[in-house]
Design a protein around this motif. Structure first.
Motif, PDB file in Angstrom:
ATOM      1  N   GLY A 118      42.000  41.986  52.771  1.00 14.37           N
ATOM      2  CA  GLY A 118      40.720  41.294  52.719  1.00 14.37           C
ATOM      3  C   GLY A 118      39.736  41.882  51.736  1.00 14.37           C
ATOM      4  O   GLY A 118      38.546  41.549  51.769  1.00 14.37           O
ATOM      5  N   ALA A 121      38.267  39.182  49.162  1.00 10.52           N
ATOM      6  CA  ALA A 121      37.374  38.243  49.841  1.00 10.52           C
ATOM      7  C   ALA A 121      36.076  38.916  50.247  1.00 10.52           C
ATOM      8  O   ALA A 121      34.987  38.333  50.131  1.00 10.52           O
ATOM      9  N   SER A 181      40.379  36.831  54.970  1.00 12.77           N
ATOM     10  CA  SER A 181      40.209  36.271  53.624  1.00 12.77           C
ATOM     11  C   SER A 181      39.840  34.795  53.690  1.00 12.77           C
ATOM     12  O   SER A 181      38.970  34.323  52.936  1.00 12.77           O
TER      13      SER A 181
END
Length: 357
Positions: A118, A121, A181
């Motif tokens: 992640g 993101a 994400s």
């Protein structure tokens, strides 16, 4: 012990031991020479990066600019634009390459990549917040927001999957990273959809590029990348033991929880700094370790060492190709890495015989 036939077994054992030792030393020498060749390739690409652009500069002009004897225009181009850009490409490539090796080793999944946690993101979401809420539009301004967002997102994913990782259930990390994400990406998309000013600034960062990042982004990324690499390299032997499995690693005295914590900390530092400085440059953390594993074998110690120059080679080559393809403009490095990396990866994976040193 001696008989009429002479010494038994001991000379044979010594011969086998010496042969194995020579073979190991020979392989180590070849790997060291290969690493040196990779470093030479980085230097060659760095010189090409200094020469190529909307204004091509000859090698003599580069040398004159570096030594302070060139004309003012070429000196300004080399020192103010191309040297920071080239160094940033080396730093970002090395960071993403090492982070990819760590991520694939920790999850024991050759298709894992640093963005799985992640990081991309989280950095993108933080940049959008910095632009929309605080009016930050310069790279030197939102690089810290991007780094903080990347680290916080990775910490959140790790916190959600800590128990599953401890029991060897690496699928939880993949699912949690994908969910984080998707969620952060959706929120980022909503914010940019309704705020065109934010989108105009954000779109130049999100494609992943080395252009116009400047010295501040480089200086901000270097300490974190250096710390991440310094943390990653000593983990090679422990990651080799972890590749045997959780139970086997524990039986060998490996503290698997500490190894994972250190590895994920290094991934956060490396990928967070690289993403903050240059934007999300995809595919480097996937293709570099996978290609190196095909060429070198599974030893994580050498994979980590080779990932430093190999990642720099891929990012620099992509950046140079982006300048050459569409002059006097250019295509961002984050776009070119996919075009360069994907065919190479597919070709190597489908080869009948892998090349090994």
């Amino acid at each position: 012990m001696k008989t009429a036939l002479g010494p038994l077994k001991a000379p044979q054992y010594d011969s086998m031991t010496s042969t194995t030792g020579r073979a190991r030393r020979g392989r180590g020498l070849r790997l060291a020479l290969g690493w040196g060749l990779c470093l030479c390739l980085v230097i060659v690409l760095a010189l090409v990066s200094l020469a190529v652009g909307s204004r091509t500069i000859a090698l003599e002009g580069i040398w004159s600019a570096l030594t302070g004897h060139g004309n003012a225009a070429e000196t300004a181009i080399v020192w103010q634009l191309r040297i920071p850009r080239t160094l940033l490409g080396c730093v970002v490539g090395a960071a993403l390459g090492v982070a990819g090796v760590l991520m694939q080793s920790l999850t024991r999944n050759p298709l894992a990549e640093p963005g799985l946690a992640g990081v991309n993101a989280g950095a993108s979401f933080a940049v959008v917040l910095a632009i929309s809420l605080f009016g930050v539009t310069s790279t030197s301004g939102y690089v810290w927001f991007a780094f903080a967002g990347a680290v916080l997102a990775a910490l959140a994913v790790h916190g959600l999957t800590r128990r599953g990782m401890a029991s060897g259930q690496h699928t939880r990390l993949v699912l949690a990273g994908a969910a984080a994400s998707a969620t952060l990406g959706a929120i980022t998309g909503i914010l940019t959809m309704f705020d065109t000013t934010t989108f105009d600034s954000y779109r130049f960062w999100v494609v992943g590029a080395l252009e116009n990042r400047g010295t501040p982004a480089l200086l901000a990324a270097v300490p974190f990348v250096a710390a991440g690499i310094a943390l990653a390299l000593p983990l090679g032997p422990a990651l080799n033991a972890l590749a045997l499995g959780e139970e086997q690693g524990s039986a060998l005295g490996l503290r698997t929880g500490a190894v994972r914590a250190l590895g994920l900390t290094s991934v956060m530092l490396l990928c967070g700094a690289a993403t903050a400085a240059a934007g999300p440059i995809a595919f480097v953390g996937l293709v570099v370790p996978h290609v190196l594993r095909i060429l070198l074998g599974p030893d994580v110690r050498w994979l980590l060492a080779y990932a430093i120059p190999a990642g720099a080679v891929l990012v620099l080559a992509s950046d140079i190709a982006g300048r050459v393809i569409a002059p006097p403009g250019e295509i961002e490095a984050g776009i070119v890495t996919a075009f360069l990396g994907a065919p190479v990866l597919m070709w190597l994976v489908n080869r009948s015989k892998a090349v090994r040193i």
